[in-house]
Design a protein around this motif. Sequence first.
Motif, mmCIF file in Angstrom:
data_model
loop_
_atom_site.group_PDB
_atom_site.id
_atom_site.type_symbol
_atom_site.label_atom_id
_atom_site.label_comp_id
_atom_site.label_asym_id
_atom_site.label_seq_id
_atom_site.Cartn_x
_atom_site.Cartn_y
_atom_site.Cartn_z
ATOM 1 N N GLY A 279 -8.486 -29.018 -11.882
ATOM 2 C CA GLY A 279 -7.293 -28.664 -12.639
ATOM 3 C C GLY A 279 -6.043 -28.675 -11.782
ATOM 4 O O GLY A 279 -4.974 -29.095 -12.223
ATOM 5 N N MET B 259 -5.134 -32.365 -11.167
ATOM 6 C CA MET B 259 -4.682 -33.021 -12.392
ATOM 7 C C MET B 259 -3.354 -32.461 -12.896
ATOM 8 O O MET B 259 -2.596 -33.172 -13.552
ATOM 9 C CB MET B 259 -5.756 -32.897 -13.467
ATOM 10 C CG MET B 259 -7.015 -33.699 -13.179
ATOM 11 S SD MET B 259 -6.664 -35.463 -12.901
ATOM 12 C CE MET B 259 -5.993 -35.935 -14.500
ATOM 13 N N THR B 260 -3.066 -31.193 -12.593
ATOM 14 C CA THR B 260 -1.761 -30.642 -12.964
ATOM 15 C C THR B 260 -0.645 -31.431 -12.286
ATOM 16 O O THR B 260 0.357 -31.792 -12.916
ATOM 17 C CB THR B 260 -1.671 -29.152 -12.570
ATOM 18 O OG1 THR B 260 -2.636 -28.414 -13.309
ATOM 19 C CG2 THR B 260 -0.290 -28.595 -12.853
ATOM 20 N N TYR C 4 -1.028 -34.492 -10.880
ATOM 21 C CA TYR C 4 -1.124 -35.922 -11.222
ATOM 22 C C TYR C 4 -0.511 -36.212 -12.587
ATOM 23 O O TYR C 4 0.232 -37.188 -12.739
ATOM 24 C CB TYR C 4 -2.577 -36.383 -11.206
ATOM 25 C CG TYR C 4 -2.714 -37.817 -11.645
ATOM 26 C CD1 TYR C 4 -2.400 -38.863 -10.771
ATOM 27 C CD2 TYR C 4 -3.118 -38.139 -12.941
ATOM 28 C CE1 TYR C 4 -2.492 -40.178 -11.180
ATOM 29 C CE2 TYR C 4 -3.204 -39.448 -13.358
ATOM 30 C CZ TYR C 4 -2.893 -40.467 -12.473
ATOM 31 O OH TYR C 4 -2.974 -41.779 -12.887
ATOM 32 N N THR C 5 -0.815 -35.373 -13.585
ATOM 33 C CA THR C 5 -0.288 -35.642 -14.919
ATOM 34 C C THR C 5 1.237 -35.593 -14.936
ATOM 35 O O THR C 5 1.874 -36.406 -15.620
ATOM 36 C CB THR C 5 -0.849 -34.647 -15.955
ATOM 37 O OG1 THR C 5 -0.748 -33.306 -15.451
ATOM 38 C CG2 THR C 5 -2.292 -34.963 -16.285
ATOM 39 N N ARG C 6 1.819 -34.677 -14.175
ATOM 40 C CA ARG C 6 3.281 -34.643 -14.121
ATOM 41 C C ARG C 6 3.831 -35.894 -13.447
ATOM 42 O O ARG C 6 4.762 -36.527 -13.959
ATOM 43 C CB ARG C 6 3.757 -33.392 -13.375
ATOM 44 C CG ARG C 6 5.266 -33.354 -13.234
ATOM 45 C CD ARG C 6 5.757 -32.101 -12.531
ATOM 46 N NE ARG C 6 7.178 -32.193 -12.268
ATOM 47 C CZ ARG C 6 7.881 -31.262 -11.652
ATOM 48 N NH1 ARG C 6 7.295 -30.144 -11.256
ATOM 49 N NH2 ARG C 6 9.170 -31.424 -11.429
ATOM 50 N N GLU D 138 1.531 -23.805 -12.366
ATOM 51 C CA GLU D 138 1.847 -24.762 -11.326
ATOM 52 C C GLU D 138 1.502 -24.144 -9.975
ATOM 53 O O GLU D 138 0.922 -23.063 -9.900
ATOM 54 C CB GLU D 138 3.307 -25.179 -11.412
ATOM 55 C CG GLU D 138 3.609 -26.009 -12.650
ATOM 56 C CD GLU D 138 4.929 -26.734 -12.559
ATOM 57 O OE1 GLU D 138 5.873 -26.168 -11.962
ATOM 58 O OE2 GLU D 138 5.032 -27.855 -13.072
ATOM 59 N N ASN E 166 -6.351 -26.169 -16.399
ATOM 60 C CA ASN E 166 -6.750 -27.272 -17.270
ATOM 61 C C ASN E 166 -6.032 -27.232 -18.616
ATOM 62 O O ASN E 166 -5.840 -28.283 -19.240
ATOM 63 C CB ASN E 166 -8.272 -27.255 -17.440
ATOM 64 C CG ASN E 166 -8.975 -27.694 -16.161
ATOM 65 O OD1 ASN E 166 -9.019 -28.869 -15.824
ATOM 66 N ND2 ASN E 166 -9.516 -26.725 -15.422
ATOM 67 N N THR F 153 -2.886 -26.359 -18.783
ATOM 68 C CA THR F 153 -1.611 -26.973 -18.410
ATOM 69 C C THR F 153 -1.718 -28.490 -18.443
ATOM 70 O O THR F 153 -0.810 -29.188 -18.927
ATOM 71 C CB THR F 153 -1.176 -26.501 -17.007
ATOM 72 O OG1 THR F 153 -0.932 -25.091 -17.045
ATOM 73 C CG2 THR F 153 0.097 -27.208 -16.546
ATOM 74 N N VAL F 154 -2.829 -29.027 -17.954
ATOM 75 C CA VAL F 154 -3.056 -30.476 -18.012
ATOM 76 C C VAL F 154 -3.053 -30.949 -19.459
ATOM 77 O O VAL F 154 -2.424 -31.959 -19.803
ATOM 78 C CB VAL F 154 -4.389 -30.849 -17.326
ATOM 79 C CG1 VAL F 154 -4.707 -32.333 -17.532
ATOM 80 C CG2 VAL F 154 -4.333 -30.530 -15.840
ATOM 81 N N THR F 155 -3.737 -30.210 -20.327
ATOM 82 C CA THR F 155 -3.791 -30.564 -21.753
ATOM 83 C C THR F 155 -2.397 -30.547 -22.374
ATOM 84 O O THR F 155 -2.036 -31.453 -23.138
ATOM 85 C CB THR F 155 -4.704 -29.577 -22.510
ATOM 86 O OG1 THR F 155 -6.010 -29.599 -21.923
ATOM 87 C CG2 THR F 155 -4.813 -29.949 -23.979
ATOM 88 N N ARG G 27 0.401 -31.092 -20.861
ATOM 89 C CA ARG G 27 1.185 -32.223 -20.344
ATOM 90 C C ARG G 27 0.746 -33.545 -20.968
ATOM 91 O O ARG G 27 1.570 -34.427 -21.209
ATOM 92 C CB ARG G 27 1.091 -32.261 -18.817
ATOM 93 C CG ARG G 27 1.830 -31.095 -18.188
ATOM 94 C CD ARG G 27 1.827 -31.072 -16.690
ATOM 95 N NE ARG G 27 2.682 -29.970 -16.236
ATOM 96 C CZ ARG G 27 2.940 -29.675 -14.977
ATOM 97 N NH1 ARG G 27 2.389 -30.394 -14.006
ATOM 98 N NH2 ARG G 27 3.744 -28.674 -14.664
#
Length: 202
Positions: free
Chosen positions: A127, A130-131, A133-135, A151, A180, A182-184, A186
């Motif tokens: 998570g 990926m937090t 990476y997704t940003r 974050e 995770n 937060t990833v969702t 984003r």
Amino acid sequence: MESRSITGRIGAGGKWIFDKIVTLLSYLRIHPNVLTLIGLVINIYAAYLFAVNLLYWAGLVVIFAGIFDMVDGEVARRTNRVTVFGAFFDSVIDRYSDLLLFVGIIIWYAGNARKFYVALTCLVLIGSVMTSYTRARAESLIPSCKVGFLERPERIVLLIIGALTNRMAAVLWVMAVLANWTVTQRIYYTWRETSRRPQTTA
């Protein structure tokens, strides 16, 4: 009224200490990238402390490492050494620091044959990656993607709380869910923003 006054004094005291540290480091002309690396080295030691189950001391060391994480940018500004590479380097080293801390926790749980918490910490680690990476990936497509709660600063604060209070398991649950989530958020935000734009075909 009194509590506000105390809070204000604490904030002012912290700002004064921070300013003195930055002033000293700026006077010594220590390169901001060197400060970033020092923070990494300190976090490596914190990871070791996590791995050998010295959680309280690990939490204190993470706090100390955070000082370097805070001052490097301000020192760069005061010494006119702000660069694009410096910002990139700082972000990369921050990711290394985060992951090494979680690796230390994984080693600790693995050494105690607590496979479930090894898996849970791995989920937090995923998570965390990926937090970021997704940003980064989203902002190659849209102007900004800062949605979501958990974050890096929040993760570090939670990690310190878990270490100092010996409640690491509970903190890992919180981080696993919120990171995770937060990833969702984003992913959804990026889908919504890109859906509003004309779609191009090759």
